[in-house]
Write an enzyme that holds these catalytic residues in place. Structure first.
Site, PDB file in Angstrom:
ATOM      1  CB  SER A  13      45.506  38.980  39.553  1.00 53.02           C
ATOM      2  OG  SER A  13      44.259  38.374  39.732  1.00 53.02           O
ATOM      3  CG  ASN A 104      38.739  26.628  36.502  1.00 54.71           C
ATOM      4  OD1 ASN A 104      39.416  27.604  36.138  1.00 54.71           O
ATOM      5  ND2 ASN A 104      37.437  26.712  36.698  1.00 54.71           N
ATOM      6  CG  HIS A 106      33.930  28.548  40.347  1.00 53.79           C
ATOM      7  ND1 HIS A 106      33.574  29.105  39.135  1.00 53.79           N
ATOM      8  CD2 HIS A 106      32.850  28.698  41.156  1.00 53.79           C
ATOM      9  CE1 HIS A 106      32.349  29.546  39.217  1.00 53.79           C
ATOM     10  NE2 HIS A 106      31.874  29.329  40.415  1.00 53.79           N
TER      11      HIS A 106
HETATM   12  C1  GRF Z   1      39.204  34.726  39.205  1.00 52.91           C
HETATM   13  O1  GRF Z   1      38.287  35.284  40.101  1.00 52.91           O
HETATM   14  C2  GRF Z   1      38.896  33.277  38.979  1.00 52.91           C
HETATM   15  O2  GRF Z   1      38.341  32.643  40.083  1.00 52.91           O
HETATM   16  C3  GRF Z   1      37.881  33.317  37.867  1.00 52.91           C
HETATM   17  O3  GRF Z   1      38.284  34.371  37.047  1.00 52.91           O
HETATM   18  C4  GRF Z   1      39.037  35.322  37.805  1.00 52.91           C
HETATM   19  C5  GRF Z   1      40.344  35.511  37.099  1.00 52.91           C
HETATM   20  O4  GRF Z   1      41.070  36.599  37.592  1.00 52.91           O
HETATM   21  N1  GRF Z   1      37.804  32.032  37.217  1.00 52.91           N
HETATM   22  P1  GRF Z   1      42.577  36.815  37.104  1.00 52.91           P
HETATM   23  O5  GRF Z   1      42.561  36.842  35.565  1.00 52.91           O
HETATM   24  O6  GRF Z   1      43.399  35.693  37.629  1.00 52.91           O
HETATM   25  O7  GRF Z   1      42.985  38.140  37.661  1.00 52.91           O
END
Ligand code: GRF
Length: 190
Positions: A13, A104, A106
């Protein structure tokens, strides 16, 4: 124009939010790289018209997989490498080679709650202020320099699902913005 490649491992997403925002600029997302063959991010990439590559970590060493990733990056020459839900730790060789170019997101206010349970640990904590962090990637687990954070105050009445939703909303706001700013900066430096 500057270019970015996005790494995913699952839902994708954030990848989609980034692609949609970058599509409104002069910049380009040139590829999505994913280590999970059946990840939903491949469906998103197809709909968005972004070339997608599967790089498997199964049955071989991290070094072998990273050699394949590095070959792709050497060919694509992105200005920015965007990890978005990418669940693998890159080796020190990779993070050093691409230092200052890998970022990244988080789902917690680093340095609190690094690792894979940022949302659960934030939710279980007594903290009133929760949020997300965009940071540079170094060899550690969520230890690189913080670029930007966005937070909110919880009421204490929310379920974990509601907290998760608020955290994702913060991500979709600051991650695309940060990617575009860094691509603007890369473009200026050319
Ligand atoms: C997000 O919450 C991000 O912070 C974490 O993994 C999740 C990924 O979600 N590292 P998506 O694959 O972008 O929907």
């Amino acid at each position: 124009m500057a270019e970015a490649v996005v790494f995913t491992s699952g839902n994708g997403s954030n990848f989609q939010a980034i692609c949609e925002a970058v599509a409104e600029t002069e910049h380009k997302i040139t590829a999505m790289i994913c280590n999970k063959k059946d990840a939903y991010s491949f469906v998103r990439a197809a709909k968005l018209g972004i070339p997608a590559y599967h790089v498997s970590y199964l049955g071989r060493s991290r070094g072998e997989t990273e050699a394949e990733i590095d070959a792709l990056l050497t060919r694509l020459k992105p200005d920015l490498i965007v990890l978005a839900g990418f669940m693998k730790l890159l080796s020190p060789e990779m993070t050093e080679k691409y230092a200052g170019k890998i970022i990244n997101i988080h789902p917690a206010l680093l340095p609190k709650y690094p690792g894979t349970h940022g949302i659960e640990e934030s939710f279980a904590s007594p903290d009133k202020e929760l949020g997300v962090t965009v940071h540079y990637v170094d060899a550690g687990m969520d230890t690189g320099k913080v670029i930007r954070q966005k937070s909110f105050f919880r009421t204490g009445e929310e379920t974990i699902e509601e907290i998760e939703e608020k955290i994702h909303a913060c991500e979709y706001e600051i991650y695309p913005q940060t990617v575009i700013e860094l691509l603007n900066r890369a473009e200026e430096g050319k």
